[in-house]
Design an enzyme around this catalytic site. Sequence first.
Site, mmCIF file in Angstrom:
data_model
loop_
_atom_site.group_PDB
_atom_site.id
_atom_site.type_symbol
_atom_site.label_atom_id
_atom_site.label_comp_id
_atom_site.label_asym_id
_atom_site.label_seq_id
_atom_site.Cartn_x
_atom_site.Cartn_y
_atom_site.Cartn_z
ATOM 1 N N ASP A 190 0.808 -0.962 0.517
ATOM 2 C CA ASP A 190 0.080 -0.346 0.033
ATOM 3 C C ASP A 190 0.649 1.314 -0.057
ATOM 4 O OD1 ASP A 190 -1.502 1.881 0.720
ATOM 5 O OD2 ASP A 190 -2.737 1.089 1.463
ATOM 6 N N HIS A 191 0.641 1.761 -0.998
ATOM 7 C CA HIS A 191 1.839 3.038 -0.570
ATOM 8 C C HIS A 191 1.987 4.065 -0.517
ATOM 9 C CE1 HIS A 191 -0.990 5.700 -3.709
ATOM 10 N NE2 HIS A 191 -0.141 6.290 -3.279
ATOM 11 N N HIS A 253 -5.788 2.986 0.977
ATOM 12 C CA HIS A 253 -5.054 3.872 2.428
ATOM 13 C C HIS A 253 -5.513 4.212 3.298
ATOM 14 C CE1 HIS A 253 -3.049 3.192 -1.684
ATOM 15 N NE2 HIS A 253 -4.010 4.164 -2.708
#
Length: 504
Positions: A190-191, A253
Amino acid sequence: MTDVPSGQRKPDPCSFVIFGASGDLTHRLVIPALYNLAATDLLPDKFCVVGIARKGMSNDALRDSLMKGLRQFATRPVDDAIAKRLLECVTSIEADPGEPASFDAMRERLEKLEADRSTGGNRLFYLATPPAAFTPISRQLGRTGLLKVENGAWRRLVIEKPFGTDLASAKALNGELLKILDEHQIYRIDHYLGKETVQNILVLRFANGMFEPIWNRNHIDHVQITVDEKLGVGHRGSFYDATGALRDMVPNHLFQLLSLVAMEPPIRFDAHSVRSEKADVLAAIQTQRETDALKNSVRGQYQGGKIGDTEIADYCKTADVKPGSTTETYAALKLTIDNWRWAGVPFYLRTGKALGLKRTEVAIKFKQAPFAMFSSTAVETLAENYLVIGVEPTEGIALQFNTKVPGPSIRIDGVEMKFLYKDYFKAEPATGYETLIYDCMIGDNILFQRADSVEAGWQAVQPFLDAWKKAGANGLERYKAGSAGPAGAEELLKRDGRSWRKLG
Ligand code: BG6
């Protein structure tokens, strides 16, 4: 050559095998991140990058294309010597999960390359592909034994988002992966966890003595999590129309932000302890009945408008979006976490596209001080006490509190105490993927999602997905591109006697 930054070790020798090597993600993020690691001397000494693409591509063609991408997307000036050294490690190999024999051939070529490069057989497979390819590729990797841990060599799989499209598909994908890998070999990216300010939430909470004692329902009134974007859907119409704002942003996010803010203190700063606490808090989000989910949510879709000087067309007129689509481009939710720390403290989440401002922040709203003491003065109200964790565009932390306005009579105004990252630390601009890729190579999965967290996240959003699907166009609000979003989002808080913090 630059020295390895203090406290960081070089990863073990390994091969880095990218599925989807000719794709956008590889060019835009993965290779620029590998370049930044090379520039800080954080790649292994013995290393090879294998680009797997469906249509066979020569080494030169792949290297040229990656170099072009690097020139376009690098976050720092490209030093040709470093880029050349990195790209010389790249080999193009063809493999297509639709043709199992190609995976057997790929295994042979990979093993030969690994012997030539002395990587010791350590391998990292990076799935930078559309999600439909995750299962077929993993199955072939499993069948050919490419992921089997043997002879002391490690084998890891990195998987991009979206991880499933609902609870059932996320469970099915976890089931597939766990047939061939142990959980510790899987790195679900998950960036948001690559962002410094997001990682800093743990440090802010647990490395300071003053926040934790008041970080609970006795002192906190509610929490707001905002991820507002200016961009519209652009060229991603087909993906987005099948996805929507909720799936695209919330279980991943926004829930990363929520879990870091709401988790219990882990007993150790290690992957098991941190990820267990995050999974527990996500599992404590109350699963709402569909009728409550409708009451506790707002969804909107943008209509044409202007953002700065850019005209944005109606969402429904975007290429590859179905005319009359009811996909939401804005979602706001009210969630509650059913545990001792948070019972009765609402968490309000909002995210949307084509809004007037780009803003990612977490705002902790503290309970109001009693007003009685000031009732006999000219003071009419007290400003609200917020602790704001800014992720984008301002990276920092701000504390808002009341102070006396200088002068003979008692007057009070709200002021802000602000810490900005850029005032204290000089960080080279980065893609956000450097830490994540480096961590995959050193085997630290603290910043990656575990199967139980992913499933707990989908579990919490599933009633909203179900209720919205049944409601169709009913309840879908329209908002103008460039505005602050649908009016209903204000109402969601107003009916609780609250309001969103003003952005910007
Ligand atoms: C991606 C979503 O995961 O995150 C995009 O698919 C979104 O729709 C992006 O724009 C937001 O990331 P960031 O880092 O710009 O907040």
